[in-house]
Design a protein around this motif. Structure first.
Motif, PDB file in Angstrom:
ATOM      1  N   PRO A  93       0.338  -1.599   0.277  1.00  0.00           N
ATOM      2  CA  PRO A  93      -0.133  -0.150   0.157  1.00  0.00           C
ATOM      3  C   PRO A  93       0.819   1.077  -0.077  1.00  0.00           C
ATOM      4  N   LEU A  94       1.992   1.039   0.925  1.00  0.00           N
ATOM      5  CA  LEU A  94       2.707   2.224   0.670  1.00  0.00           C
ATOM      6  C   LEU A  94       3.562   2.000  -1.014  1.00  0.00           C
ATOM      7  N   LEU A  95       4.022   1.744  -1.904  1.00  0.00           N
ATOM      8  CA  LEU A  95       3.512   1.713  -3.203  1.00  0.00           C
ATOM      9  C   LEU A  95       2.701   2.580  -4.170  1.00  0.00           C
ATOM     10  N   THR A  96       1.966   2.083  -3.497  1.00  0.00           N
ATOM     11  CA  THR A  96       0.961   2.358  -4.233  1.00  0.00           C
ATOM     12  C   THR A  96       0.413   4.144  -4.215  1.00  0.00           C
ATOM     13  N   GLY A  97       0.784   4.401  -2.602  1.00  0.00           N
ATOM     14  CA  GLY A  97       0.987   5.821  -2.135  1.00  0.00           C
ATOM     15  C   GLY A  97       1.521   6.642  -3.754  1.00  0.00           C
ATOM     16  N   ILE A  98       2.695   5.947  -3.253  1.00  0.00           N
ATOM     17  CA  ILE A  98       3.685   6.739  -3.699  1.00  0.00           C
ATOM     18  C   ILE A  98       3.308   7.020  -5.389  1.00  0.00           C
ATOM     19  N   ALA A  99       2.349   5.687  -6.155  1.00  0.00           N
ATOM     20  CA  ALA A  99       2.404   6.084  -7.050  1.00  0.00           C
ATOM     21  C   ALA A  99       1.272   7.035  -8.108  1.00  0.00           C
ATOM     22  N   VAL A 101       0.134   9.756  -5.450  1.00  0.00           N
ATOM     23  CA  VAL A 101       0.893  10.843  -5.863  1.00  0.00           C
ATOM     24  C   VAL A 101       1.962  11.699  -7.001  1.00  0.00           C
ATOM     25  N   ASP A 102       2.434  10.775  -7.821  1.00  0.00           N
ATOM     26  CA  ASP A 102       3.195  11.055  -8.595  1.00  0.00           C
ATOM     27  C   ASP A 102       2.587  11.318 -10.272  1.00  0.00           C
ATOM     28  N   ALA A 103       1.460  10.130  -9.934  1.00  0.00           N
ATOM     29  CA  ALA A 103       0.539  10.862 -11.197  1.00  0.00           C
ATOM     30  C   ALA A 103      -0.103  11.901 -11.167  1.00  0.00           C
ATOM     31  N   VAL A 104      -0.564  12.497  -9.374  1.00  0.00           N
ATOM     32  CA  VAL A 104      -1.512  13.418  -9.353  1.00  0.00           C
ATOM     33  C   VAL A 104      -0.828  14.715 -10.068  1.00  0.00           C
ATOM     34  N   ARG A 105       0.551  14.556  -9.328  1.00  0.00           N
ATOM     35  CA  ARG A 105       1.810  15.841  -9.854  1.00  0.00           C
ATOM     36  C   ARG A 105       1.497  15.841 -11.202  1.00  0.00           C
ATOM     37  N   ALA A 106       2.100  15.330 -11.842  1.00  0.00           N
ATOM     38  CA  ALA A 106       2.444  14.141 -13.091  1.00  0.00           C
ATOM     39  C   ALA A 106       1.305  14.939 -13.987  1.00  0.00           C
ATOM     40  N   THR A 108      -2.147  16.526 -13.203  1.00  0.00           N
ATOM     41  CA  THR A 108      -2.416  18.109 -12.342  1.00  0.00           C
ATOM     42  C   THR A 108      -1.456  19.221 -12.488  1.00  0.00           C
ATOM     43  N   GLY A 109      -0.341  18.979 -11.846  1.00  0.00           N
ATOM     44  CA  GLY A 109       0.887  20.088 -10.930  1.00  0.00           C
ATOM     45  C   GLY A 109       0.967  20.186  -9.667  1.00  0.00           C
ATOM     46  N   LEU A 110      -0.278  19.019  -9.310  1.00  0.00           N
ATOM     47  CA  LEU A 110      -0.628  19.816  -7.856  1.00  0.00           C
ATOM     48  C   LEU A 110       0.366  19.123  -7.007  1.00  0.00           C
ATOM     49  N   ASP A 111       0.666  19.761  -5.429  1.00  0.00           N
ATOM     50  CA  ASP A 111       2.749  19.543  -4.733  1.00  0.00           C
ATOM     51  C   ASP A 111       1.170  18.369  -4.092  1.00  0.00           C
ATOM     52  N   ALA A 112       1.173  17.436  -4.187  1.00  0.00           N
ATOM     53  CA  ALA A 112       0.659  16.047  -2.981  1.00  0.00           C
ATOM     54  C   ALA A 112       1.760  15.394  -2.553  1.00  0.00           C
ATOM     55  N   ASN A 113       0.874  14.990  -1.348  1.00  0.00           N
ATOM     56  CA  ASN A 113       2.342  14.064  -0.668  1.00  0.00           C
ATOM     57  C   ASN A 113       1.415  13.470  -0.221  1.00  0.00           C
ATOM     58  N   LEU A 114       1.879  12.451   0.854  1.00  0.00           N
ATOM     59  CA  LEU A 114       1.986  11.384   1.772  1.00  0.00           C
ATOM     60  C   LEU A 114       2.116  11.526   3.274  1.00  0.00           C
ATOM     61  N   LYS A 115       0.648  10.604   3.344  1.00  0.00           N
ATOM     62  CA  LYS A 115       0.886  10.718   5.165  1.00  0.00           C
ATOM     63  C   LYS A 115       1.190   9.904   5.626  1.00  0.00           C
ATOM     64  N   TRP A 116       2.113   9.489   6.596  1.00  0.00           N
ATOM     65  CA  TRP A 116       2.356   8.137   6.942  1.00  0.00           C
ATOM     66  C   TRP A 116       0.651   7.380   6.886  1.00  0.00           C
ATOM     67  N   PRO A 117       0.446   6.200   6.821  1.00  0.00           N
ATOM     68  CA  PRO A 117       0.950   5.308   6.225  1.00  0.00           C
ATOM     69  C   PRO A 117       0.942   5.575   4.392  1.00  0.00           C
ATOM     70  N   ASN A 118      -0.682   6.175   4.552  1.00  0.00           N
ATOM     71  CA  ASN A 118      -0.384   6.237   2.898  1.00  0.00           C
ATOM     72  C   ASN A 118      -1.800   6.814   2.484  1.00  0.00           C
ATOM     73  N   GLY A 182      -2.555   7.208 -15.200  1.00  0.00           N
ATOM     74  CA  GLY A 182      -0.810   8.140 -14.269  1.00  0.00           C
ATOM     75  C   GLY A 182      -0.675   6.733 -13.606  1.00  0.00           C
ATOM     76  N   ILE A 183      -1.543   6.608 -12.370  1.00  0.00           N
ATOM     77  CA  ILE A 183      -1.630   5.575 -11.826  1.00  0.00           C
ATOM     78  C   ILE A 183      -1.338   4.110 -12.218  1.00  0.00           C
ATOM     79  N   LEU A 184      -1.411   4.227 -12.975  1.00  0.00           N
ATOM     80  CA  LEU A 184      -1.495   2.534 -13.291  1.00  0.00           C
ATOM     81  C   LEU A 184      -0.199   2.113 -14.236  1.00  0.00           C
ATOM     82  N   THR A 185       0.453   3.370 -14.469  1.00  0.00           N
ATOM     83  CA  THR A 185       1.655   3.540 -15.060  1.00  0.00           C
ATOM     84  C   THR A 185       2.895   3.264 -13.913  1.00  0.00           C
ATOM     85  N   GLU A 186       2.467   4.039 -12.982  1.00  0.00           N
ATOM     86  CA  GLU A 186       3.568   4.097 -11.782  1.00  0.00           C
ATOM     87  C   GLU A 186       3.549   3.404 -11.012  1.00  0.00           C
TER      88      GLU A 186
END
Length: 261
Positions: A93-99, A101-106, A108-118, A182-186
């Motif tokens: 699930p942490l890997l999924t969170g990274i995916a 975040v990266d898709a949303v950033r790419a 939309t250009g929004l500054d998404a990040n993670l709050k532990w855990p996901n 984007g999420i599926l690709t990441e």
């Protein structure tokens, strides 16, 4: 959602060959629950289910996650993880969170990040949650990972006051199809690399730390059993646990505290 575009790109993109099937339904109770049932068939693997409307979605601790029609991304994937070390299973699930975040950033250009855990945050407000469930009953257990992402919800439609949506956060074009792709690709890229490294978590942990807003923050953690722990979150260890002071926390509700709490 442009279902034809989604199907076409999944079928034609080498980056998405990882997935055996991507299905879109108009409405369901819970995409996670549906795939947990399907996972009783050992042939079901790397399948994705997306719902335009989710009537009985669940978050952690059985919290309800309801999606107004076409205002969210409600998506789950089922994966067989034969040969994985159970001690690192919590990284999925942490890997999924990274995916996410990266898709949303790419997209939309929004500054998404993670709050532990996901949980995925934008401006300190939750825009997405992730839930992983183990589906047992077959020789090779499967894990179902679900994503609920607020796309075009208005303030009045938000489930809780500290939530947000891509539209409310200022996304110029909240294109659900592009975000899903984007999420599926990441996810496919990260998961394939993790498996190729024989489930070693060094690179995954480094990527997670770079995106985790919890690290360095003063936090309040409500732990299973009722204990409350307050302190500075200093690291995420090799098992995906959050270190608060000298304690390693594997589960709990974490709140970021403002200065002077």
């Amino acid at each position: 959602m442009d279902v034809d575009r989604l199907r076409r790109e999944v079928a034609e993109s080498p980056d998405l060959e990882f997935f055996a099937r991507v299905e879109v339904v108009e409405s369901t109770g819970s995409t996670n629950a549906d795939l947990v049932v399907r996972a009783a068939d050992p042939a079901v693997d790397r399948q994705v289910l997306i719902a335009e409307e989710q009537r009985a979605g669940r978050g952690r601790h059985e919290r309800v996650w309801v999606s107004p029609p076409r205002a969210q991304i409600s998506m789950s994937a089922v994966l067989r993880l034969g040969g994985i070390d159970p001690e690192v299973l919590g990284w999925l699930p942490l890997l999924t969170g990274i995916a996410v975040v990266d898709a949303v950033r790419a997209v939309t250009g929004l500054d998404a990040n993670l709050k532990w855990p996901n949980d995925v945050l934008i401006g300190g407000r939750k825009v997405a949650g992730i839930l992983a469930e183990i589906a047992t009953g077959t020789a090779t257990p499967a894990v179902v990972v679900g994503i609920g992402l607020n796309v075009s919800l208005t303030e009045a439609e938000l489930p809780v006051p500290h939530a947000t949506s891509l539209t409310l956060a200022g996304a110029p074009d909240a294109d659900r199809t592009a975000v899903i792709l984007g999420i599926l690709t990441e996810f496919a890229r990260r998961f394939t690399a993790w498996r190729a490294r024989e489930w070693k978590t060094t690179d995954l942990a480094a990527a997670y730390r770079e995106r985790c807003a919890t690290l360095g923050a003063t936090v309040r953690a409500e732990l299973p059993g009722g204990e409350v722990l307050t302190g500075v979150a200093t690291d995420v260890d090799e098992h995906g646990r959050l270190r608060i002071g000298d304690r390693a926390v594997s589960a709990g509700d974490v709140t970021h505290l403002r200065a002077g709490y």
